[in-house]
Write an enzyme that holds these catalytic residues in place. Structure first.
Site, PDB file in Angstrom:
ATOM      1  N   LYS A 184     -97.079  -0.092  17.453  1.00 47.90           N
ATOM      2  CA  LYS A 184     -98.333   0.387  16.878  1.00 47.90           C
ATOM      3  C   LYS A 184     -99.584  -0.246  17.489  1.00 47.90           C
ATOM      4  O   LYS A 184    -100.664   0.353  17.455  1.00 47.90           O
ATOM      5  CB  LYS A 184     -98.328   0.167  15.362  1.00 47.90           C
ATOM      6  N   SER A 189     -88.279   1.087  17.787  1.00 48.95           N
ATOM      7  CA  SER A 189     -89.729   1.120  17.585  1.00 48.95           C
ATOM      8  C   SER A 189     -90.294  -0.029  16.775  1.00 48.95           C
ATOM      9  O   SER A 189     -91.504  -0.272  16.824  1.00 48.95           O
ATOM     10  CB  SER A 189     -90.118   2.438  16.918  1.00 48.95           C
TER      11      SER A 189
END
Length: 412
Positions: free
Chosen positions: A52, A306
């Protein structure tokens, strides 16, 4: 070379002033199992343990280039986006106000504070994320700050595409196949826009937040009525408008939905076998290998892990769900005769590999039977067939409530 590829490469180059490339590691365990060259793109090893910060960095970089006097950034997030924004506010020397739901675990609040330091302030607002988002946007308009979207922003999408730029550089070309999670769509839209038709893409979402599948079926972003927040990094009620515009022509067969209980088996396997800590959304791409099977045999496949922001207080829940999915743990409501020796008779039906994990007995006077809630763990799922056969032969009345969502929610 398209403009998008050029911009994504420029974003990736600029990131090197902030953090190093995340590793691209061959995983022998998975490669042997699937007879393929399986590599993990370890986004769980960024400074904030998720990808992110890439989108946050690129969006903030561009805002500050175009409007250098911008000093206030605002976002709404209960997880990885908040941490990425906090990290980048500190890096760029600007102020950030991060809105989080009141129900956000203290562990996530604490990590956001650590990454942002004096550069950020956190406001706990609303029981539900939609309330938090509205409050953040209203505050941002009031102070004339810049709102940092977690995914539905072209600069964020471009920043997330840097994952693909790194994969290409590390491999010396693109792999045969990239598998990655999809929530709001920032990562998947960025990577797919970068690789185009040169690489096969599989996108994975949790069954309790399959907003991409809903959008592909409807032909437009569609809001889910209910979501399951277990895989909170990917459980999004509605995919972004801008992200879906880049994914709308995807073959629906390229969008895989993964059961959250099965996902728990992958989380535990990666932890116990590989020593890799993955949050539920971070394990989606690895779990999807089970659905692809022979289709990837002999190929070079990159799974994007992720995120690794896993709260170990959740580990008992993950283990519980994994055992129930694997069939080695079950719960029953048993009618126990109210007579001396009835419990002993039941215990004698259990084998050497069977263990009682839970037992609650409510004896009621003036009744011939009492109700028992019992949880049993065993070494092999097949053992339950033997237990149930013995129960039926002895005349014990029972009900398997393992997969009864209503009873499980209140009793287990």
């Amino acid at each position: 070379m398209t403009d998008f590829r050029t911009f994504a490469q420029a974003a990736e180059y600029a990131m090197r002033d902030v953090f190093e490339m995340t590793p691209l590691q061959r995983n022998e365990h998975l490669s042997d199992r699937y007879h393929a060259n399986i590599l993990l793109k370890r986004e769980d090893l960024t400074p904030v343990r998720s990808y992110k910060l890439r989108g946050a960095f690129n969006a903030m970089r561009k805002v500050l280039e175009n409007k250098p006097k911008t000093t206030q950034f605002v976002c709404a997030s209960a997880g990885n986006h908040a941490q990425g924004v906090a990290f980048m506010c500190r890096y760029f020397g600007v102020k950030g106000v991060i809105f989080m739901p009141v129900t956000t675990p203290q562990q996530k609040i604490g990590k956001t504070e650590i990454f942002g330091g004096d550069a950020v302030s956190i406001r706990l607002t609303g029981d539900y994320f939609d309330d938090t988002l509205r409050a953040a946007q209203a505050y941002c308009a009031e102070i004339k700050g810049h709102f940092l979207s977690p995914f539905d922003d072209e600069d964020v999408i471009e920043g997330q595409a840097s994952v693909a730029v790194e994969i290409e550089a590390q491999l010396g070309g693109l792999p045969d196949h990239i598998i990655m999670p999809v929530g709001g769509g920032g990562l998947s839209a960025g990577v797919r826009s970068y690789v185009g038709d040169e690489c096969r893409i599989t996108l994975v979402e949790p069954s309790g937040g399959a907003c991409l599948g809903a959008a592909l079926a409807a032909g437009r972003p569609t809001r889910l009525k209910h979501i399951n927040n277990f895989a909170d990094g990917a459980a999004v009620a509605q995919i972004g408008e801008k992200t879906f515009a880049r994914l709308s022509d995807l073959d629906p067969e390229r969008a895989i939905v993964v059961d959250e209980d099965r996902l728990c088996t992958t989380i535990l396997e990666m932890l116990n076998v590989e020593g890799i800590v993955l949050e539920p959304a971070g394990a989606l791409a690895v779990d999807a290998l089970k659905d692809l099977g022979d289709a990837i045999r002999g190929q070079t496949v990159v799974c994007v892990t992720s995120g690794g922001n896993f709260d170990f207080e959740r580990l008992p829940e993950v283990k519980e769900r994994s055992q129930r999915f694997s069939g080695v743990k079950k719960y029953f409501i048993l009618r126990m005769p109210q007579r001396p020796g009835a419990l002993k008779d039941f215990l004698n039906m259990l084998g050497p590999d069977d263990d009682i994990a839970r037992f609650e007995y409510l004896k009621k006077s003036a009744r011939n039977f009492g109700s028992v809630l019992i949880g049993i763990e065993t070494s092999r799922a097949e053992n339950f067939a033997h237990i149930q056969t013995k129960l039926e032969a002895a005349g014990f009345d029972y009900r398997d409530i393992t997969n009864d969502e209503v009873l499980s929610e209140f009793l287990i």
